[in-house]
Design a protein around this motif. Sequence first.
Motif, PDB file in Angstrom:
ATOM      1  N   TYR A   4      20.763 -24.152  32.272  1.00 28.13           N
ATOM      2  CA  TYR A   4      20.097 -23.296  31.045  1.00 28.13           C
ATOM      3  C   TYR A   4      20.933 -21.956  31.090  1.00 28.13           C
ATOM      4  O   TYR A   4      20.915 -21.071  31.949  1.00 28.13           O
ATOM      5  CB  TYR A   4      18.662 -22.956  31.691  1.00 28.13           C
ATOM      6  CG  TYR A   4      18.009 -24.217  31.762  1.00 28.13           C
ATOM      7  CD1 TYR A   4      17.273 -24.936  30.618  1.00 28.13           C
ATOM      8  CD2 TYR A   4      17.471 -24.908  32.997  1.00 28.13           C
ATOM      9  CE1 TYR A   4      16.433 -25.996  30.835  1.00 28.13           C
ATOM     10  CE2 TYR A   4      16.776 -25.912  32.871  1.00 28.13           C
ATOM     11  CZ  TYR A   4      16.057 -26.655  31.976  1.00 28.13           C
ATOM     12  OH  TYR A   4      15.554 -27.531  31.984  1.00 28.13           O
ATOM     13  N   ARG A   5      21.882 -21.855  30.210  1.00 26.56           N
ATOM     14  CA  ARG A   5      22.680 -20.581  30.094  1.00 26.56           C
ATOM     15  C   ARG A   5      22.181 -19.515  29.066  1.00 26.56           C
ATOM     16  O   ARG A   5      22.863 -18.695  28.940  1.00 26.56           O
ATOM     17  CB  ARG A   5      24.211 -20.979  29.790  1.00 26.56           C
ATOM     18  CG  ARG A   5      24.512 -21.881  30.957  1.00 26.56           C
ATOM     19  CD  ARG A   5      26.125 -21.454  31.549  1.00 26.56           C
ATOM     20  NE  ARG A   5      26.612 -20.210  31.412  1.00 26.56           N
ATOM     21  CZ  ARG A   5      26.721 -19.323  32.357  1.00 26.56           C
ATOM     22  NH1 ARG A   5      26.420 -19.483  33.507  1.00 26.56           N
ATOM     23  NH2 ARG A   5      27.330 -18.050  32.226  1.00 26.56           N
ATOM     24  N   LYS A   6      21.000 -20.035  28.413  1.00 30.28           N
ATOM     25  CA  LYS A   6      20.493 -19.069  27.218  1.00 30.28           C
ATOM     26  C   LYS A   6      19.180 -18.583  27.955  1.00 30.28           C
ATOM     27  O   LYS A   6      18.341 -19.073  28.752  1.00 30.28           O
ATOM     28  CB  LYS A   6      20.065 -19.756  26.009  1.00 30.28           C
ATOM     29  CG  LYS A   6      21.547 -20.384  25.516  1.00 30.28           C
ATOM     30  CD  LYS A   6      21.342 -19.913  23.784  1.00 30.28           C
ATOM     31  CE  LYS A   6      22.801 -20.411  23.303  1.00 30.28           C
ATOM     32  NZ  LYS A   6      24.031 -19.786  23.837  1.00 30.28           N
ATOM     33  N   ALA A   7      19.271 -17.159  27.604  1.00 33.65           N
ATOM     34  CA  ALA A   7      17.896 -16.454  27.942  1.00 33.65           C
ATOM     35  C   ALA A   7      16.835 -17.105  27.327  1.00 33.65           C
ATOM     36  O   ALA A   7      15.699 -17.266  28.308  1.00 33.65           O
ATOM     37  CB  ALA A   7      17.891 -15.060  27.733  1.00 33.65           C
ATOM     38  N   ALA A   8      16.665 -17.362  26.417  1.00 30.67           N
ATOM     39  CA  ALA A   8      15.536 -18.014  25.553  1.00 30.67           C
ATOM     40  C   ALA A   8      15.170 -19.363  26.156  1.00 30.67           C
ATOM     41  O   ALA A   8      14.020 -19.454  26.271  1.00 30.67           O
ATOM     42  CB  ALA A   8      15.993 -18.411  24.054  1.00 30.67           C
ATOM     43  N   ARG A  14      15.540 -20.051  29.387  1.00 30.53           N
ATOM     44  CA  ARG A  14      14.901 -19.649  30.761  1.00 30.53           C
ATOM     45  C   ARG A  14      13.431 -19.168  30.574  1.00 30.53           C
ATOM     46  O   ARG A  14      12.614 -19.282  31.523  1.00 30.53           O
ATOM     47  CB  ARG A  14      15.777 -18.660  31.565  1.00 30.53           C
ATOM     48  CG  ARG A  14      17.144 -19.351  32.026  1.00 30.53           C
ATOM     49  CD  ARG A  14      17.489 -18.571  32.988  1.00 30.53           C
ATOM     50  NE  ARG A  14      18.918 -19.228  33.593  1.00 30.53           N
ATOM     51  CZ  ARG A  14      19.575 -19.316  34.686  1.00 30.53           C
ATOM     52  NH1 ARG A  14      18.986 -18.421  35.806  1.00 30.53           N
ATOM     53  NH2 ARG A  14      20.410 -19.934  34.902  1.00 30.53           N
ATOM     54  N   LEU A  15      13.514 -18.390  29.411  1.00 29.61           N
ATOM     55  CA  LEU A  15      11.982 -17.683  29.110  1.00 29.61           C
ATOM     56  C   LEU A  15      11.092 -19.001  28.827  1.00 29.61           C
ATOM     57  O   LEU A  15       9.934 -18.951  29.250  1.00 29.61           O
ATOM     58  CB  LEU A  15      12.047 -16.660  28.149  1.00 29.61           C
ATOM     59  CG  LEU A  15      12.696 -15.550  28.531  1.00 29.61           C
ATOM     60  CD1 LEU A  15      12.973 -14.429  26.996  1.00 29.61           C
ATOM     61  CD2 LEU A  15      11.934 -14.901  29.541  1.00 29.61           C
ATOM     62  N   LYS A  25       9.923 -20.748  31.913  1.00 31.68           N
ATOM     63  CA  LYS A  25       9.083 -19.921  32.616  1.00 31.68           C
ATOM     64  C   LYS A  25       7.779 -19.970  31.898  1.00 31.68           C
ATOM     65  O   LYS A  25       6.785 -20.307  32.509  1.00 31.68           O
ATOM     66  CB  LYS A  25       9.692 -18.738  32.759  1.00 31.68           C
ATOM     67  CG  LYS A  25       8.927 -17.621  33.409  1.00 31.68           C
ATOM     68  CD  LYS A  25       9.759 -16.148  33.771  1.00 31.68           C
ATOM     69  CE  LYS A  25       8.846 -15.214  34.600  1.00 31.68           C
ATOM     70  NZ  LYS A  25       9.398 -14.093  34.723  1.00 31.68           N
ATOM     71  N   GLU A  29      23.531 -14.515  22.094  1.00 30.30           N
ATOM     72  CA  GLU A  29      22.079 -14.532  21.935  1.00 30.30           C
ATOM     73  C   GLU A  29      21.873 -12.915  21.758  1.00 30.30           C
ATOM     74  O   GLU A  29      22.619 -12.182  22.435  1.00 30.30           O
ATOM     75  CB  GLU A  29      21.567 -15.143  23.034  1.00 30.30           C
ATOM     76  CG  GLU A  29      20.241 -15.838  23.043  1.00 30.30           C
ATOM     77  CD  GLU A  29      19.808 -16.265  24.432  1.00 30.30           C
ATOM     78  OE1 GLU A  29      18.672 -16.217  24.678  1.00 30.30           O
ATOM     79  OE2 GLU A  29      20.519 -16.417  25.495  1.00 30.30           O
ATOM     80  N   TYR A  41      19.079  -9.773  21.816  1.00 29.66           N
ATOM     81  CA  TYR A  41      17.633  -9.200  22.030  1.00 29.66           C
ATOM     82  C   TYR A  41      17.708  -7.827  21.450  1.00 29.66           C
ATOM     83  O   TYR A  41      18.869  -7.165  21.697  1.00 29.66           O
ATOM     84  CB  TYR A  41      17.137  -9.197  23.360  1.00 29.66           C
ATOM     85  CG  TYR A  41      16.683 -10.577  24.050  1.00 29.66           C
ATOM     86  CD1 TYR A  41      15.361 -11.057  23.651  1.00 29.66           C
ATOM     87  CD2 TYR A  41      17.802 -11.520  24.282  1.00 29.66           C
ATOM     88  CE1 TYR A  41      15.148 -12.466  24.089  1.00 29.66           C
ATOM     89  CE2 TYR A  41      17.558 -12.901  24.644  1.00 29.66           C
ATOM     90  CZ  TYR A  41      16.079 -13.181  24.533  1.00 29.66           C
ATOM     91  OH  TYR A  41      15.684 -14.613  24.686  1.00 29.66           O
ATOM     92  N   LEU A  83      13.628 -12.505  33.710  1.00 28.76           N
ATOM     93  CA  LEU A  83      14.295 -13.407  34.206  1.00 28.76           C
ATOM     94  C   LEU A  83      14.604 -12.749  35.638  1.00 28.76           C
ATOM     95  O   LEU A  83      15.325 -12.027  35.720  1.00 28.76           O
ATOM     96  CB  LEU A  83      15.294 -13.986  33.296  1.00 28.76           C
ATOM     97  CG  LEU A  83      14.845 -14.626  32.121  1.00 28.76           C
ATOM     98  CD1 LEU A  83      16.049 -15.086  31.245  1.00 28.76           C
ATOM     99  CD2 LEU A  83      13.851 -15.837  32.282  1.00 28.76           C
ATOM    100  N   GLU A 118      24.826 -15.930  35.383  1.00 24.34           N
ATOM    101  CA  GLU A 118      24.081 -17.167  34.986  1.00 24.34           C
ATOM    102  C   GLU A 118      23.907 -17.781  33.664  1.00 24.34           C
ATOM    103  O   GLU A 118      23.533 -18.570  33.348  1.00 24.34           O
ATOM    104  CB  GLU A 118      22.598 -17.050  35.797  1.00 24.34           C
ATOM    105  CG  GLU A 118      22.609 -17.277  37.499  1.00 24.34           C
ATOM    106  CD  GLU A 118      23.201 -15.735  37.852  1.00 24.34           C
ATOM    107  OE1 GLU A 118      23.297 -14.924  37.194  1.00 24.34           O
ATOM    108  OE2 GLU A 118      23.497 -15.754  39.011  1.00 24.34           O
ATOM    109  N   LEU A 119      24.080 -16.793  33.016  1.00 29.49           N
ATOM    110  CA  LEU A 119      23.878 -16.930  31.349  1.00 29.49           C
ATOM    111  C   LEU A 119      25.142 -16.556  30.356  1.00 29.49           C
ATOM    112  O   LEU A 119      25.912 -15.960  30.872  1.00 29.49           O
ATOM    113  CB  LEU A 119      22.800 -15.894  30.976  1.00 29.49           C
ATOM    114  CG  LEU A 119      21.395 -16.103  31.722  1.00 29.49           C
ATOM    115  CD1 LEU A 119      20.429 -14.787  31.168  1.00 29.49           C
ATOM    116  CD2 LEU A 119      20.621 -17.225  31.239  1.00 29.49           C
TER     117      LEU A 119
END
Lengths: 287, 566
Positions: free
Chosen positions: A196-200, A202-203, A206, B15, B17, B144, B166-167
């Motif tokens: 899982y290398r995208k924040a989205a 991982r969110l 979760k 990505e 935000y 996260l 990690e990302l």
Amino acid sequence: MRSIALTKGVPDFSDGAVSFDEDGHLERGKTPTVMNPNDHFALEAALQTRVRHGGHVSGMSMGPPSYSSVLEEAMEAVYSDDSYLISDRALAASDTWATAITLSAAIEKYQEEVADVDLVFAGFKTADGETGHTGPQTAWCLEWPIVTHVIALDIDPEEEQLRAKRLVEGDVDEIETVEAPLPCVVITDPEFEPTYRKAAHRLEHKRLRAETQERAVDHDDHLTTWGHADLNLDPDYIGLDGSPTIVSSVDPIPKAPSEREATMIDPTDEDGLEQVLEECQPFAAGD
Amino acid sequence: MTQTKPVGGLEGEYEHYEAIVVGCGPGGAAAAARLAAHDIETLVLERGTEAGSKNVSGGLIYAEESAPYTIEDLFPNFRAAAAERPVTDYQIHNIAGNKVKTVDLTDLHEHDTEWCDAVLRRHMDSWLESRVHELTSETGGGVLTDVRVNGLLRENGQIVGVTCDELDPITADFIVAADGVNSELARDAGLMDWAAPEEWFQGVKAVVEMDPQEINDRFGLEPDEGIAHLFSGDLFEDVRGGGFLYTNEDTLSIGTVFHLDSLVAEQAEPHELLDALLTHPLMSQWIGDDYHELEYGAKLVPDSKKVAHREPYRDRLVLVGDAGGQMQAQGPIIKGMNHAVTAGALAADAYMLTRGNADPEAPGRRYTTMLEQSGTMAKLRPRRYELTSPVGEHGLVTRVTEGVLDSPVGSLAIGNPLAKRLLPKAYNSPFLVGMLPDTQTGYTTLPAIIAEQHGRTVHWENEVEPPSLEERIGDLTYNTDVGNPHIRVLDNSEAASGAAVYACPVSAEDFGGGCYRSETVTTNGSEETLVSLDTQPCVECGTCAIVADTEWEHPRGGKGVEFRQG
Ligand SMILES: Cc1cc2nc3c(=O)[nH]c(=O)nc-3n(C[C@H](O)[C@H](O)[C@H](O)COP(=O)(O)OP(=O)(O)OC[C@H]3O[C@@H](n4cnc5c(N)ncnc54)[C@H](O)[C@@H]3O)c2cc1C
Ligand code: SF4
């Protein structure tokens, strides 16, 4: 994406849990049932697909009613949305062939009554039977392509394609990249690692975890049980009658005799230790 | 420093935000809560496996009457849910050998204080994390953990996002570096350097288990009361700094805070200084007979008087809290968490006020103005300190005043009955305390003379046997990143890196199981002392980033030490 993750219960072989009788036979009644360890990777792969592409994951198992606890474990561990248990006395004593026929019938019923399935995930082999047949035979029954020994997985939902890395063991281990159309059966290797290398992602992971924890409390509300009658299978193809494999006997492999003659030496006893050294001396050169 | 990598991925894009907050300590939590209140999509990245698992404070969190934000404003129910006992009594003990003169500091403590609670960081920060996750999830973001930001993403030389272990890289319109002391982002942005030991303190702390009823009895407290004891004088030899003891619900926080340059100059072992406090006769009344240490921890603390950045921003990045050096040592009172909260909230407001402005530095400039106008910068960098310190800290002046104080005449002046009456007054004046220059006079000589002249001798037996360094390390939880050390020694000569052998809180000159060791090697007949490093026992305090020649990074997300108390 809609996936079904196949799982089953196996005796908990971990120390302290497993129980053998005097002849060394497994005492199933006294040994707790847990999710087959290899299935964990299959469920992780199903979850990764769900996290990255959305959709739905159903856990499915064929076995006695007590396997609902295995499906519950699956739900908690890898966030399946609901569970399907294929359970009937008529199905008892199925070998891998009869199991594959039953499971494929259940998957077809799922497709007719619930939703079209894109992927079926299964673990590489079970800890009790060790055959590794059920997944491939199920794919054969469904007439779907199958990719085995998967260690990494990418799905292209638009193209309805998957791309997988397979671990091919041989004199030299190789990693092979293959493509297959959906729907497809995916058998994961124990080396499978979700990424899982995208924040989205991982969110989302979760969010699903929190959501599942609530859902798993009432697991049985999310459990559908199908019996032999629901699947409408020819009795000749299921259960003991449908099982060409007969396990005639299970013989425990005798343990290597451990009662060799041993001399106990107190680690503080210097003379004793010297003796150990002397005894070892002849082997020191590696002879 | 990590180079920004080209990104792969199916979309071939970053990505994005609207806001990214790095670190979920009090500064990051405040920034994120405020951003979420403004309905700004906010992603919070925290390297610990849970917020608080990397953090150590004394710690008293203050709510200042004059502050624009307190933590309870931003997180209702904070005090009830996340804090330990309120501080209702505040005392300083001046120590000379066995002689102790106690001065009540409650007035100083209560100056500008709405309330003040003791906290343990694991409990506090993890509570904040769950609140922040709830708030930011509403905006399409969230928190996260287990993610370490390892650098800044730049485009045409401009900061546009962050890179992580990690990302894949992520871009944002607004980036808040709330990553604490030794901020890798502040360093990458060129806003902070890690060069001068005199700009930092090192804090070391033990959390000690004690039954709540026992705490009430021993400290003379009601269940909803707490006390702060401070210690200064000659029990730490000549090392400039002091000790503290704070009461929690069912533990005590006992620790020391020293000027890093002084630790280095005196070649002091931090754990031995802590032990000197723990084993002082004065302590026996509180911890004397059954001492059970739950956790040993350490962390650097910036000295805002010297390092609080006056313009803590670059491009769309702002620094908040310890990352920007916003840690105020007001004499014995340490205020870092509250200022991090204020700064975090102000930074968020600054972004909201300038949202849509094409100039990426607009929020940073506004934030700087708000730090000034709210009086925060004046607290962090008091003008009177800047006026007094060049004189006060000058070596010659120190030597002369020390000489005078040590002389019979000088001590007599402090020892006379008038001085005795004036003492509490002087100590309780925020003005005088803020002016007290960081010299040995303030920390050691004066308190020692006060104790000598006015103190009572304590005859109690203290039976505390503090754990050895080995035991302390053994009690900590580590998730070691095997084969991937986060610190490398660049120059292993004694001159360049030898200071770390004693200044590192988990190393000692005579201990082979710590991080830094010195070994004597003979090459071509000449003997040389070289320094070697094993990062396994590292508590990530940051000391060797300053006092040794290293390439210093934090471990990957979730790796390294995990504090249970903090
Ligand atoms: C012994 C001691 C006693 C102290 N006593 C007090 C006291 O009594 N009162 C007081 O107010 N202050 C005290 N302080 C100071 C106080 O702890 C700090 O000022 C305060 O914690 C600063 O808050 P912050 O949010 O800026 O940073 P921190 O609390 O340090 O939080 C930074 C966060 O960022 C995370 N992080 C760091 N790097 C990265 C990265 N690269 N990627 C992702 N996440 C990252 C960390 O894990 C951490 O959670 C004390 C400090 C010490 C060491
Ligand atoms: S190795 Fe460095 S960062 Fe780690 S504990 Fe020692 S001084 Fe602190």
